[in-house]
Design an enzyme around this catalytic site. Structure first.
Site, PDB file in Angstrom:
ATOM      1  CE  LYS A   1      -3.877   2.049   2.579  1.00 37.59           C
ATOM      2  NZ  LYS A   1      -4.700   1.967   3.800  1.00 37.59           N
TER       3      LYS A   1
ATOM      4  CB  SER B   1      -8.020   3.703   2.825  1.00 40.74           C
ATOM      5  OG  SER B   1      -7.178   3.141   3.823  1.00 40.74           O
TER       6      SER B   1
ATOM      7  CB  SER C   1      -8.235   0.924   5.827  1.00 43.65           C
ATOM      8  OG  SER C   1      -8.985   2.090   5.654  1.00 43.65           O
TER       9      SER C   1
HETATM   10  N1  GLN Z   1     -12.919   4.434   6.471  1.00 37.78           N
HETATM   11  C1  GLN Z   1     -12.358   4.849   7.702  1.00 37.78           C
HETATM   12  C2  GLN Z   1     -11.922   6.281   7.579  1.00 37.78           C
HETATM   13  O1  GLN Z   1     -12.162   6.857   6.587  1.00 37.78           O
HETATM   14  C3  GLN Z   1     -11.191   3.976   8.077  1.00 37.78           C
HETATM   15  C4  GLN Z   1      -9.985   4.234   7.269  1.00 37.78           C
HETATM   16  C5  GLN Z   1      -8.810   3.398   7.642  1.00 37.78           C
HETATM   17  O2  GLN Z   1      -8.936   2.386   8.321  1.00 37.78           O
HETATM   18  N2  GLN Z   1      -7.644   3.849   7.229  1.00 37.78           N
HETATM   19  O3  GLN Z   1     -11.358   6.853   8.461  1.00 37.78           O
END
Ligand code: GLN
Length: 488
Positions: free
Chosen positions: A78, A153, A177
């Site tokens: 990532k 994400s 994410s």
């Molecule tokens: N979707 C959640 C956010 O927008 C979690 C994102 C993540 O785990 N990086 O904060």
């Protein structure tokens, strides 16, 4: 069988038996990427020459009689993890062209174990989002249905693994994410306990919640990555200085006597009926395998989302202060002096969602509001943690849906932040509590979209979650399905 169809575990044994070479395996993935990546968009940066060079080295090591846990396995990383000499953007314009001078510990560990990096995978900007649509560069398509989001994400990592554009991948999980995109793409995602894995070289979003995790096509594949990335790192003081168990020992296929809790607060209205049915069927299957099922209660579940959206943005607003056009990435024109340069750099470099989070976080931390919002959220966080402590006094693991619905349409929620935030109601309490969780496929809906089962275990209880996940996976066939690449 084509080489890209092999699981990571199968590929490893063929590499060890010298039936295939790392160069062949890597080239097969690069060829598939060349053919399919234009339709998927899983990667932000591809590093084919580097990958082939690493593959040649892996083959040379093996020819020398050497072995290593991931020797010759091509992976995705990532793009929030720093990689020396390879651009690292965090999906943001503010880091366009940034080439880190060092490599994140987790990536370093993969390399030391013989793994090969195919490229850097797409992500919501600074990992803020649930669909990868917040990437400043391009969107990623779900390999099961191309008009759907891959989750986020770590959507690039999940889509790459599902589409066989990598044998496994690293993601990060601050509020879901790793698990939510794994669920959306029909792969396995592990969010380790807070402190299990080093965060050194991870571009920070919310430091008290961030954890690097592993994605793979099977529980065993993801476990192989977890094994390598886990463990103490003197460069991250929040990483636990304690031995790492042999996680593969938990993959016995046996759950007899394992107590599985089912929290009533996780089966709420608004959940897609097919998701509920598939998760309940998976729980029944675990019961048939010998597990004991009990209802448990996590009474503060409803507060998870508001608490997360105070704490995560508060930490993000502090972490993102370093991106000012001076130290990293592009700098905007400074006609009016330093302040104007900061303003222009941040104004043009950050996307909408990131700005929203910075504003929310700054507000929550400001004098006069700190006690009412940030401090209160921290107290609420403790209540959420206690909910899990109490539940885990009665059960070994907890089973829930990973997300309330299957993958939604690209564009459906981008303009509705609250709807997007609701994607993570079942995943973010886990980060608030610092415990661990796995998402694995447990079915498909009528549109052929994967459904995720989430299995939770107490902090540093990864083995329990792995044991339940593996036993279920082996009793089902979901991990054998290949994505349909349907156009709509
Ligand atoms: N979707 C959640 C956010 O927008 C979690 C994102 C993540 O785990 N990086 O904060």
């Amino acid at each position: 069988m084509t080489l890209t169809e092999l699981t990571l575990t199968e590929a490893l044994s063929q590499l060890r038996a010298r039936q295939i070479s790392a160069v062949e395996l890597t080239q097969a993935h690069l060829d598939r990427i060349a053919a399919l990546e234009p339709r998927i968009g899983a990667y932000l940066t591809l590093t084919p020459e580097r990958a082939l060079e690493q593959a040649r080295q892996a083959d040379a090591r093996r020819a020398n009689g050497e072995d290593a846990p991931l020797l010759g396995i091509p992976l995705g990383v990532k793009d929030v993890l720093c990689t020396e000499g390879v651009p690292t953007t965090a999906g943001s314009r503010i880091l366009e062209g940034f080439v880190p001078p060092y490599t994140a510990t987790v990536v370093q560990r993969l390399f030391a174990s013989g793994a090969i990096m195919l490229g850097k995978t797409n992500t919501d900007e600074f990992a803020m989002g649930s669909s990868t649509e917040n990437s400043a560069y391009h969107i990623t398509h779900n390999p099961h249905r191309l008009d759907r989001i891959p989750g986020g994400s770590s959507g690039g990592s999940a889509a790459a693994v599902a589409a066989r554009l990598a044998m496994g991948a690293l993601g990060t999980d601050t509020g879901g994410s790793v698990r939510q995109p794994a669920a959306m793409c029909g792969v396995v995602g592990i969010k380790p306990s807070y402190g299990r894995v080093s965060r050194y070289g991870l571009i920070a979003f919310a430091s008290s919640l961030d954890q690097v995790g592993a994605l793979g096509r099977t529980v065993r594949d993801a476990t192989a990555l977890l094994q390598i990335i886990s463990g103490h790192d003197p460069l991250d003081s929040t990483s636990l200085n304690a031995p790492v168990p042999d996680y593969s020992a938990a993959l016995t296929g046996k759950v007899k006597g394992l107590r599985i809790g089912v929290p009533k607060e996780y089966f709420i209205s608004g959940i897609q009926p097919e998701v509920e049915a598939a998760v309940r069927a998976a729980i029944a299957q675990l019961e048939a395998l010998g597990a004991e099922i009990r209802e448990v209660s996590l009474p503060h579940t409803d507060y998870g989302l508001p608490i997360y959206y105070l704490i995560a943005p508060a930490e993000a607003s502090a972490n993102l202060a370093r991106f000012d056009g001076v130290r990293y990435g592009p700098r905007a024109a400074n006609g009016g002096g330093m302040w104007e340069m900061y303003r222009n750099t941040r104004g043009t470099g950050f996307g909408k969602e990131v700005k929203r989070r910075i504003m929310l976080g700054t507000y929550a931390l400001s004098a006069g509001y700190y006690d009412a919002y940030y401090l209160k959220a921290q107290k609420g966080r403790t209540l959420i943690k206690r909910d899990f402590d109490r539940a885990f006094a009665e059960v070994d693991v907890i089973a829930t849906p990973t997300a309330p619905r299957t993958a939604f349409r690209i564009g459906e929620k981008v303009d509705d932040p609250l709807q997007m935030y609701l994607e993570d109601v079942f995943t973010l309490p886990i980060n608030l509590a610092g415990i661990c969780g796995i998402s694995l496929p447990c079915g498909y809906d009528a549109e052929n979209l994967p459904i995720g089962l989430q299995i939770l275990a107490p902090a540093f209880g990864e083995e329990k979650a792995l044991r339940a996940a593996y036993a279920y996976e082996q009793s089902a066939e979901w991990h054998k399905r290949t994505p349909a690449f349907a156009e709509n």
